[in-house]
Design a protein around this motif. Sequence first.
Motif, PDB file in Angstrom:
ATOM      1  N   PHE A   1       0.845  -1.194   0.000  1.00  0.00           N
ATOM      2  CA  PHE A   1       0.000   0.000   0.000  1.00  0.00           C
ATOM      3  C   PHE A   1       0.882   1.246   0.000  1.00  0.00           C
ATOM      4  CE2 PHE A   1       1.028  -0.768   4.392  1.00  0.00           C
ATOM      5  CZ  PHE A   1       1.083   0.478   5.004  1.00  0.00           C
ATOM      6  N   TYR A   2       0.261   2.378  -0.276  1.00  0.00           N
ATOM      7  CA  TYR A   2       0.951   3.663  -0.224  1.00  0.00           C
ATOM      8  C   TYR A   2       0.446   4.437   0.990  1.00  0.00           C
ATOM      9  CZ  TYR A   2       2.546   2.727  -4.967  1.00  0.00           C
ATOM     10  OH  TYR A   2       3.135   2.162  -6.073  1.00  0.00           O
ATOM     11  N   ARG A   3       1.365   4.859   1.827  1.00  0.00           N
ATOM     12  CA  ARG A   3       0.971   5.582   3.031  1.00  0.00           C
ATOM     13  C   ARG A   3       0.269   6.883   2.660  1.00  0.00           C
ATOM     14  NH1 ARG A   3       6.229   5.252   6.881  1.00  0.00           N
ATOM     15  NH2 ARG A   3       6.603   7.208   5.772  1.00  0.00           N
ATOM     16  N   GLN A   4      -0.848   7.146   3.315  1.00  0.00           N
ATOM     17  CA  GLN A   4      -1.617   8.342   2.997  1.00  0.00           C
ATOM     18  C   GLN A   4      -0.923   9.614   3.471  1.00  0.00           C
ATOM     19  OE1 GLN A   4      -6.087   7.713   3.379  1.00  0.00           O
ATOM     20  NE2 GLN A   4      -5.359   5.929   4.511  1.00  0.00           N
ATOM     21  N   SER A   5      -0.029   9.474   4.433  1.00  0.00           N
ATOM     22  CA  SER A   5       0.648  10.655   4.971  1.00  0.00           C
ATOM     23  C   SER A   5       1.685  11.226   4.012  1.00  0.00           C
ATOM     24  CB  SER A   5       1.323  10.309   6.301  1.00  0.00           C
ATOM     25  OG  SER A   5       2.248   9.238   6.122  1.00  0.00           O
ATOM     26  N   ASP A   6       2.444  10.336   3.334  1.00  0.00           N
ATOM     27  CA  ASP A   6       3.514  10.834   2.463  1.00  0.00           C
ATOM     28  C   ASP A   6       3.605  10.111   1.119  1.00  0.00           C
ATOM     29  OD1 ASP A   6       4.480   8.386   3.231  1.00  0.00           O
ATOM     30  OD2 ASP A   6       6.100   9.169   4.480  1.00  0.00           O
ATOM     31  N   GLY A   7       2.695   9.164   0.845  1.00  0.00           N
ATOM     32  CA  GLY A   7       2.699   8.467  -0.436  1.00  0.00           C
ATOM     33  C   GLY A   7       3.770   7.404  -0.567  1.00  0.00           C
TER      34      GLY A   7
ATOM     35  N   LYS B   1       5.604   3.953  -0.666  1.00  0.00           N
ATOM     36  CA  LYS B   1       5.190   2.577  -0.926  1.00  0.00           C
ATOM     37  C   LYS B   1       5.670   1.671   0.204  1.00  0.00           C
ATOM     38  CE  LYS B   1       5.377  -1.039  -4.478  1.00  0.00           C
ATOM     39  NZ  LYS B   1       5.896  -1.389  -5.835  1.00  0.00           N
ATOM     40  N   THR B   2       4.749   0.872   0.742  1.00  0.00           N
ATOM     41  CA  THR B   2       5.069   0.000   1.872  1.00  0.00           C
ATOM     42  C   THR B   2       4.564  -1.410   1.581  1.00  0.00           C
ATOM     43  OG1 THR B   2       4.850   1.849   3.421  1.00  0.00           O
ATOM     44  CG2 THR B   2       4.762  -0.377   4.348  1.00  0.00           C
ATOM     45  N   THR B   3       5.424  -2.392   1.776  1.00  0.00           N
ATOM     46  CA  THR B   3       5.045  -3.797   1.605  1.00  0.00           C
ATOM     47  C   THR B   3       5.228  -4.533   2.922  1.00  0.00           C
ATOM     48  OG1 THR B   3       5.656  -3.848  -0.743  1.00  0.00           O
ATOM     49  CG2 THR B   3       5.535  -5.957   0.402  1.00  0.00           C
ATOM     50  N   ARG B   4       4.197  -5.250   3.316  1.00  0.00           N
ATOM     51  CA  ARG B   4       4.280  -6.085   4.508  1.00  0.00           C
ATOM     52  C   ARG B   4       4.143  -7.537   4.081  1.00  0.00           C
ATOM     53  NH1 ARG B   4       0.374  -2.120   7.979  1.00  0.00           N
ATOM     54  NH2 ARG B   4       2.004  -0.679   8.677  1.00  0.00           N
ATOM     55  N   LYS B   5       4.952  -8.396   4.684  1.00  0.00           N
ATOM     56  CA  LYS B   5       4.908  -9.811   4.322  1.00  0.00           C
ATOM     57  C   LYS B   5       5.249 -10.667   5.525  1.00  0.00           C
ATOM     58  CE  LYS B   5       7.878  -9.301   1.023  1.00  0.00           C
ATOM     59  NZ  LYS B   5       8.785  -9.610  -0.121  1.00  0.00           N
ATOM     60  N   ALA B   6       4.825 -11.920   5.458  1.00  0.00           N
ATOM     61  CA  ALA B   6       5.116 -12.865   6.539  1.00  0.00           C
ATOM     62  C   ALA B   6       5.143 -14.273   5.967  1.00  0.00           C
ATOM     63  CB  ALA B   6       4.072 -12.758   7.647  1.00  0.00           C
TER      64      ALA B   6
ATOM     65  N   TYR C   1       4.829 -18.435   6.437  1.00  0.00           N
ATOM     66  CA  TYR C   1       4.078 -19.405   7.237  1.00  0.00           C
ATOM     67  C   TYR C   1       5.058 -20.206   8.088  1.00  0.00           C
ATOM     68  CZ  TYR C   1       0.902 -23.310   8.302  1.00  0.00           C
ATOM     69  OH  TYR C   1       0.140 -24.264   8.932  1.00  0.00           O
ATOM     70  N   LEU C   2       5.040 -19.956   9.397  1.00  0.00           N
ATOM     71  CA  LEU C   2       5.943 -20.629  10.328  1.00  0.00           C
ATOM     72  C   LEU C   2       5.170 -21.062  11.569  1.00  0.00           C
ATOM     73  CD1 LEU C   2       9.036 -18.217  10.195  1.00  0.00           C
ATOM     74  CD2 LEU C   2       8.888 -20.507   9.185  1.00  0.00           C
ATOM     75  N   HIS C   3       5.490 -22.247  12.062  1.00  0.00           N
ATOM     76  CA  HIS C   3       4.906 -22.754  13.306  1.00  0.00           C
ATOM     77  C   HIS C   3       3.376 -22.709  13.271  1.00  0.00           C
ATOM     78  CE1 HIS C   3       9.018 -22.523  14.641  1.00  0.00           C
ATOM     79  NE2 HIS C   3       9.032 -21.203  14.533  1.00  0.00           N
ATOM     80  N   GLY C   4       2.819 -22.994  12.100  1.00  0.00           N
ATOM     81  CA  GLY C   4       1.370 -23.095  11.981  1.00  0.00           C
ATOM     82  C   GLY C   4       0.623 -21.786  11.858  1.00  0.00           C
ATOM     83  N   GLY C   5       1.323 -20.697  11.521  1.00  0.00           N
ATOM     84  CA  GLY C   5       0.613 -19.428  11.397  1.00  0.00           C
ATOM     85  C   GLY C   5       1.440 -18.333  10.753  1.00  0.00           C
ATOM     86  N   PHE C   6       0.847 -17.136  10.682  1.00  0.00           N
ATOM     87  CA  PHE C   6       1.503 -15.954  10.137  1.00  0.00           C
ATOM     88  C   PHE C   6       1.475 -14.846  11.193  1.00  0.00           C
ATOM     89  CE2 PHE C   6      -0.413 -18.152   6.538  1.00  0.00           C
ATOM     90  CZ  PHE C   6       0.575 -18.125   5.561  1.00  0.00           C
ATOM     91  N   VAL C   7       2.507 -14.026  11.200  1.00  0.00           N
ATOM     92  CA  VAL C   7       2.521 -12.837  12.056  1.00  0.00           C
ATOM     93  C   VAL C   7       2.664 -11.631  11.136  1.00  0.00           C
ATOM     94  CG1 VAL C   7       3.668 -11.600  13.921  1.00  0.00           C
ATOM     95  CG2 VAL C   7       3.552 -14.101  13.974  1.00  0.00           C
ATOM     96  N   ILE C   8       1.581 -10.866  10.994  1.00  0.00           N
ATOM     97  CA  ILE C   8       1.580  -9.741  10.067  1.00  0.00           C
ATOM     98  C   ILE C   8       0.528  -8.728  10.508  1.00  0.00           C
ATOM     99  CG2 ILE C   8      -0.042 -10.916   8.514  1.00  0.00           C
ATOM    100  CD1 ILE C   8       1.439  -9.541   6.159  1.00  0.00           C
ATOM    101  N   LYS C   9       0.837  -7.463  10.341  1.00  0.00           N
ATOM    102  CA  LYS C   9      -0.048  -6.377  10.762  1.00  0.00           C
ATOM    103  C   LYS C   9      -1.104  -6.102   9.695  1.00  0.00           C
ATOM    104  CE  LYS C   9       0.046  -1.502  12.231  1.00  0.00           C
ATOM    105  NZ  LYS C   9       0.917  -0.302  12.418  1.00  0.00           N
ATOM    106  N   SER C  10      -2.323  -5.825  10.125  1.00  0.00           N
ATOM    107  CA  SER C  10      -3.405  -5.485   9.204  1.00  0.00           C
ATOM    108  C   SER C  10      -3.313  -4.017   8.787  1.00  0.00           C
ATOM    109  CB  SER C  10      -4.764  -5.762   9.851  1.00  0.00           C
ATOM    110  OG  SER C  10      -4.966  -7.145  10.049  1.00  0.00           O
ATOM    111  N   TYR C  11      -4.123  -3.672   7.779  1.00  0.00           N
ATOM    112  CA  TYR C  11      -4.133  -2.297   7.269  1.00  0.00           C
ATOM    113  C   TYR C  11      -5.564  -1.891   6.943  1.00  0.00           C
ATOM    114  CZ  TYR C  11      -3.609   1.593   3.970  1.00  0.00           C
ATOM    115  OH  TYR C  11      -3.717   2.803   3.326  1.00  0.00           O
ATOM    116  N   ASP C  12      -5.940  -0.679   7.360  1.00  0.00           N
ATOM    117  CA  ASP C  12      -7.271  -0.150   7.064  1.00  0.00           C
ATOM    118  C   ASP C  12      -7.133   1.321   6.694  1.00  0.00           C
ATOM    119  OD1 ASP C  12      -9.912   0.649   6.918  1.00  0.00           O
ATOM    120  OD2 ASP C  12     -10.548  -0.538   8.644  1.00  0.00           O
ATOM    121  N   ALA C  13      -7.271   1.615   5.403  1.00  0.00           N
ATOM    122  CA  ALA C  13      -7.108   2.988   4.929  1.00  0.00           C
ATOM    123  C   ALA C  13      -8.142   3.927   5.532  1.00  0.00           C
ATOM    124  CB  ALA C  13      -7.204   3.016   3.399  1.00  0.00           C
TER     125      ALA C  13
END
Length: 251
Positions: free
Chosen positions: A219-225, A227-232, A234-246
């Motif tokens: 996504f592109y940050r609304q504050s300064d444009g 580009k940001t990529t978040r990824k995780a 699959y380890l130990h039966g799950g994912f650790v990743i932050k959600s995003y809501d524009a």
Amino acid sequence: MSLLKLALLVLLLQAIHVSYGQNDQELKLVQALLDLNTAIANQDSDTKATLSKEFEGRLIQVLEQEDIVSFKTFDKVLDSLNSAFSFKKSGEYELFTLRNNFEHWNYVLKNKYVIHKQERTFDYFHAVYSLDQHRYLLIKRMDELSFSCYKAYLYQDNSSSIDSNNHFLSVCSWTNVDESLLQNRSSPESDQSSKDHLKSYPPIPIKFDVKNKVISYTFYRQSDGKKTTRKARYLHGGFVIKSYDARMFDE
């Protein structure tokens, strides 16, 4: 859809049956769909509930016993009703979603057996991926007038959610924005198709790298444009990743 058009479709179905000896399973499925849409057109909620169950039973039977992609009459009737279905394969899993009158019928299959379903929902199943022997990743999507949301879930093959049916990742983004409210802030996501200050944006999808078992979104940050990529991974039966809501305007 008008009752007259539904009646004409029923007559057409009967003619096809007589003339071409259509697959009996397909004819029963189409008839169940037309009956359901007639109840919807009549605004008969009690009959709709009964006919929905009948249609769902027919649909599951077809998914488990037939090749629904080959059902040309069913496809044509759906098109006439301004409805549609999608059928996707991913490893051992198959994903079927049908849209009809703003509702969705969603099914995950494994070895031609329905292992998970959600019927008459506003959101819909978007993608399914195998994670390990008995777990899979399910991505759902919901479209509103001005925004879309993707949500990711972990499921067991026995249809139970690993986390009490809660998603572990949610990505919500604007799809139609009145940019006059943003005081002329520019965004690289805009597709430039605007009228006055209203602009359209593609939704931000949740992606999954099957080979490396990595989930991600950009996504592109609304504050300064930026580009940001978040990824995780699959380890130990799950994912650790932050959600995003524009819609929260917090990043």
